[in-house]
Design a protein around this motif. Structure first.
Motif, PDB file in Angstrom:
ATOM      1  N   SER A 195       0.814  -1.214   0.000  1.00 16.80           N
ATOM      2  CA  SER A 195       0.000   0.000   0.000  1.00 16.80           C
ATOM      3  C   SER A 195       0.849   1.267   0.000  1.00 16.80           C
ATOM      4  O   SER A 195       0.365   2.333  -0.365  1.00 16.80           O
ATOM      5  N   ASP A 196       2.123   1.180   0.415  1.00 16.40           N
ATOM      6  CA  ASP A 196       2.981   2.358   0.409  1.00 16.40           C
ATOM      7  C   ASP A 196       3.210   2.895  -0.996  1.00 16.40           C
ATOM      8  O   ASP A 196       3.602   4.051  -1.161  1.00 16.40           O
ATOM      9  N   PHE A 197       2.975   2.067  -2.014  1.00 13.32           N
ATOM     10  CA  PHE A 197       3.194   2.481  -3.396  1.00 13.32           C
ATOM     11  C   PHE A 197       1.901   2.888  -4.093  1.00 13.32           C
ATOM     12  O   PHE A 197       1.934   3.316  -5.237  1.00 13.32           O
ATOM     13  N   ASP A 198       0.767   2.731  -3.421  1.00 14.87           N
ATOM     14  CA  ASP A 198      -0.499   3.128  -4.029  1.00 14.87           C
ATOM     15  C   ASP A 198      -0.547   4.648  -4.195  1.00 14.87           C
ATOM     16  O   ASP A 198       0.070   5.390  -3.434  1.00 14.87           O
ATOM     17  N   ALA A 199      -1.297   5.095  -5.201  1.00 16.11           N
ATOM     18  CA  ALA A 199      -1.357   6.543  -5.452  1.00 16.11           C
ATOM     19  C   ALA A 199      -2.640   6.901  -6.181  1.00 16.11           C
ATOM     20  O   ALA A 199      -3.200   6.101  -6.926  1.00 16.11           O
ATOM     21  N   ASN A 200      -3.090   8.137  -5.949  1.00 17.24           N
ATOM     22  CA  ASN A 200      -4.196   8.730  -6.694  1.00 17.24           C
ATOM     23  C   ASN A 200      -3.658   9.918  -7.491  1.00 17.24           C
ATOM     24  O   ASN A 200      -2.702  10.582  -7.054  1.00 17.24           O
ATOM     25  N   GLY A 201      -4.271  10.207  -8.610  1.00 17.23           N
ATOM     26  CA  GLY A 201      -3.851  11.349  -9.412  1.00 17.23           C
ATOM     27  C   GLY A 201      -5.050  12.049 -10.020  1.00 17.23           C
ATOM     28  O   GLY A 201      -6.059  11.416 -10.355  1.00 17.23           O
ATOM     29  N   PHE A 202      -4.949  13.366 -10.149  1.00 19.28           N
ATOM     30  CA  PHE A 202      -6.020  14.158 -10.754  1.00 19.28           C
ATOM     31  C   PHE A 202      -5.400  15.231 -11.619  1.00 19.28           C
ATOM     32  O   PHE A 202      -4.380  15.830 -11.260  1.00 19.28           O
ATOM     33  N   SER A 203      -6.004  15.465 -12.770  1.00 21.46           N
ATOM     34  CA  SER A 203      -5.514  16.531 -13.643  1.00 21.46           C
ATOM     35  C   SER A 203      -6.693  17.253 -14.273  1.00 21.46           C
ATOM     36  O   SER A 203      -7.757  16.667 -14.520  1.00 21.46           O
ATOM     37  N   VAL A 204      -6.493  18.538 -14.528  1.00 22.94           N
ATOM     38  CA  VAL A 204      -7.466  19.338 -15.265  1.00 22.94           C
ATOM     39  C   VAL A 204      -6.697  20.184 -16.269  1.00 22.94           C
ATOM     40  O   VAL A 204      -5.587  20.659 -15.974  1.00 22.94           O
ATOM     41  N   SER A 205      -7.234  20.331 -17.462  1.00 22.09           N
ATOM     42  CA  SER A 205      -6.504  21.045 -18.505  1.00 22.09           C
ATOM     43  C   SER A 205      -7.478  21.774 -19.424  1.00 22.09           C
ATOM     44  O   SER A 205      -8.676  21.449 -19.498  1.00 22.09           O
ATOM     45  N   TYR A 206      -6.922  22.747 -20.130  1.00 19.46           N
ATOM     46  CA  TYR A 206      -7.666  23.498 -21.143  1.00 19.46           C
ATOM     47  C   TYR A 206      -6.818  23.519 -22.400  1.00 19.46           C
ATOM     48  O   TYR A 206      -5.616  23.841 -22.353  1.00 19.46           O
ATOM     49  N   THR A 207      -7.407  23.143 -23.522  1.00 24.34           N
ATOM     50  CA  THR A 207      -6.682  23.133 -24.794  1.00 24.34           C
ATOM     51  C   THR A 207      -7.413  24.008 -25.811  1.00 24.34           C
ATOM     52  O   THR A 207      -8.647  24.064 -25.847  1.00 24.34           O
ATOM     53  N   HIS A 208      -6.618  24.671 -26.641  1.00 29.07           N
ATOM     54  CA  HIS A 208      -7.175  25.518 -27.695  1.00 29.07           C
ATOM     55  C   HIS A 208      -6.394  25.267 -28.977  1.00 29.07           C
ATOM     56  O   HIS A 208      -5.160  25.418 -29.013  1.00 29.07           O
ATOM     57  N   SER A 209      -7.091  24.848 -30.008  1.00 30.56           N
ATOM     58  CA  SER A 209      -6.465  24.542 -31.286  1.00 30.56           C
ATOM     59  C   SER A 209      -6.195  25.823 -32.062  1.00 30.56           C
ATOM     60  O   SER A 209      -7.130  26.549 -32.423  1.00 30.56           O
ATOM     61  N   LEU A 210      -4.919  26.106 -32.311  1.00 27.99           N
ATOM     62  CA  LEU A 210      -4.533  27.274 -33.093  1.00 27.99           C
ATOM     63  C   LEU A 210      -4.514  26.955 -34.587  1.00 27.99           C
ATOM     64  O   LEU A 210      -4.719  27.834 -35.420  1.00 27.99           O
ATOM     65  N   SER A 211      -4.231  25.690 -34.922  1.00 33.97           N
ATOM     66  CA  SER A 211      -4.232  25.220 -36.305  1.00 33.97           C
ATOM     67  C   SER A 211      -4.299  23.698 -36.251  1.00 33.97           C
ATOM     68  O   SER A 211      -4.393  23.106 -35.172  1.00 33.97           O
ATOM     69  N   LYS A 212      -4.215  23.045 -37.408  1.00 35.11           N
ATOM     70  CA  LYS A 212      -4.239  21.584 -37.435  1.00 35.11           C
ATOM     71  C   LYS A 212      -3.039  20.983 -36.722  1.00 35.11           C
ATOM     72  O   LYS A 212      -3.093  19.842 -36.266  1.00 35.11           O
ATOM     73  N   ARG A 213      -1.944  21.733 -36.631  1.00 34.53           N
ATOM     74  CA  ARG A 213      -0.716  21.191 -36.052  1.00 34.53           C
ATOM     75  C   ARG A 213      -0.305  21.854 -34.744  1.00 34.53           C
ATOM     76  O   ARG A 213       0.678  21.434 -34.131  1.00 34.53           O
ATOM     77  N   THR A 214      -1.005  22.886 -34.329  1.00 30.06           N
ATOM     78  CA  THR A 214      -0.573  23.649 -33.159  1.00 30.06           C
ATOM     79  C   THR A 214      -1.716  23.793 -32.163  1.00 30.06           C
ATOM     80  O   THR A 214      -2.813  24.223 -32.531  1.00 30.06           O
ATOM     81  N   THR A 215      -1.442  23.440 -30.916  1.00 33.02           N
ATOM     82  CA  THR A 215      -2.424  23.550 -29.839  1.00 33.02           C
ATOM     83  C   THR A 215      -1.801  24.253 -28.644  1.00 33.02           C
ATOM     84  O   THR A 215      -0.692  23.891 -28.203  1.00 33.02           O
ATOM     85  N   ALA A 216      -2.490  25.231 -28.120  1.00 32.70           N
ATOM     86  CA  ALA A 216      -2.070  25.879 -26.882  1.00 32.70           C
ATOM     87  C   ALA A 216      -2.816  25.220 -25.720  1.00 32.70           C
ATOM     88  O   ALA A 216      -3.984  24.823 -25.865  1.00 32.70           O
ATOM     89  N   TYR A 217      -2.145  25.087 -24.565  1.00 33.55           N
ATOM     90  CA  TYR A 217      -2.794  24.408 -23.451  1.00 33.55           C
ATOM     91  C   TYR A 217      -2.280  24.939 -22.114  1.00 33.55           C
ATOM     92  O   TYR A 217      -1.188  25.507 -22.007  1.00 33.55           O
ATOM     93  N   ALA A 218      -3.098  24.718 -21.100  1.00 30.61           N
ATOM     94  CA  ALA A 218      -2.716  24.965 -19.707  1.00 30.61           C
ATOM     95  C   ALA A 218      -3.232  23.776 -18.905  1.00 30.61           C
ATOM     96  O   ALA A 218      -4.354  23.314 -19.142  1.00 30.61           O
ATOM     97  N   ALA A 219      -2.418  23.269 -17.993  1.00 29.28           N
ATOM     98  CA  ALA A 219      -2.805  22.068 -17.247  1.00 29.28           C
ATOM     99  C   ALA A 219      -2.299  22.118 -15.825  1.00 29.28           C
ATOM    100  O   ALA A 219      -1.271  22.757 -15.523  1.00 29.28           O
ATOM    101  N   TYR A 220      -3.018  21.418 -14.968  1.00 33.20           N
ATOM    102  CA  TYR A 220      -2.609  21.286 -13.555  1.00 33.20           C
ATOM    103  C   TYR A 220      -2.819  19.833 -13.143  1.00 33.20           C
ATOM    104  O   TYR A 220      -3.869  19.237 -13.406  1.00 33.20           O
ATOM    105  N   THR A 221      -1.808  19.243 -12.505  1.00 32.50           N
ATOM    106  CA  THR A 221      -1.869  17.856 -12.058  1.00 32.50           C
ATOM    107  C   THR A 221      -1.591  17.781 -10.567  1.00 32.50           C
ATOM    108  O   THR A 221      -0.669  18.432 -10.053  1.00 32.50           O
ATOM    109  N   LEU A 222      -2.374  16.981  -9.893  1.00 35.18           N
ATOM    110  CA  LEU A 222      -2.238  16.810  -8.442  1.00 35.18           C
ATOM    111  C   LEU A 222      -2.036  15.349  -8.118  1.00 35.18           C
ATOM    112  O   LEU A 222      -2.787  14.508  -8.624  1.00 35.18           O
TER     113      LEU A 222
END
Length: 222
Positions: A195-222
């Protein structure tokens, strides 16, 4: 043919292959079915994805990271059959050619159904560890697009001998206009080693497509 990357662990894919009515057959360093786990991940297999973090750190090959790339491999991918596709690969490990020629060999198969709002898939990986216990992995993943929100999730196991690690993820992808989206993911890593190796993880992010090849993003992981 295709060559992406440089060499060794930094290489992505280096392929010579044929495409036709039989599907695709390739030789070289290629993605295994496990790389496609991002299709069932609200965080899209990114660096902030709980599935990506837990699978990579636990030594799983069902991961959207380098361990899912297979050198010295032959890969067959079927054509799309009404939403159903099959992906199979075999890689020659060439670890011990004197005593155990199959040591390091890798075999995997993935079956995916993606049609309309539903996508679901099964992935199975097997690594031959020679005299040691073999690594056996499997994953069940899926998603359903309700329009205003897409729900995604996966469950996977990695067995080596008597040890059995498990990873569970669930998340949502919410479109914001035509070019943006908000993603939220929760993951749980259950380590059989204790159990010492067990873990929980959570992330939230926002992505915005600038073009077919380019995406801007902001993310937070806990």
């Amino acid at each position: 043919n295709e060559g992406v990357g440089t060499g060794g662990l930094r290489a992505r894919q280096q392929i010579v292959g044929l495409q036709g009515g039989f599907g695709f057959i390739g030789l070289g360093r290629q993605y295994s079915p496990g790389f496609g786990v991002y299709k069932y991940d609200a965080s899209m297999g990114t660096g902030w994805s709980p599935q990506s973090i837990f699978s990579s750190q636990s030594g799983s090959t069902i991961t959207p990271n380098s361990p899912a790339r297979v050198s010295n491999s032959i890969n067959w991918k079927s054509n799309n059959m009404g939403g159903l596709t099959v992906n199979a690969i075999y890689g020659l490990g060439e670890v011990n050619q004197q005593d155990e020629r199959r040591e390091g060999d890798f075999a995997a198969v993935g079956v995916d159904y993606d049609n309309g709002p539903l996508n679901v898939g099964v992935i199975i990986h097997h690594t031959n560890n020679g005299a040691a216990d073999n690594k056996k992995e499997w994953l069940l993943g899926g998603g359903y697009n309700f329009g205003a929100v897409k729900l995604l999730g996966s469950y996977q196991q990695k067995k080596i001998g008597g040890l059995n690690d498990k990873i569970f993820t669930i998340g949502v992808n919410v479109p914001v206009g035509a070019s943006s989206a908000v993603q939220a993911s929760f993951g749980r890593f259950d380590a059989d080693a204790g159990s010492d190796f067990d873990a929980n993880g959570f992330s939230v992010s926002y992505t915005h497509s600038l073009s077919k090849r380019t995406t801007a993003y902001a993310a937070y992981t806990l």
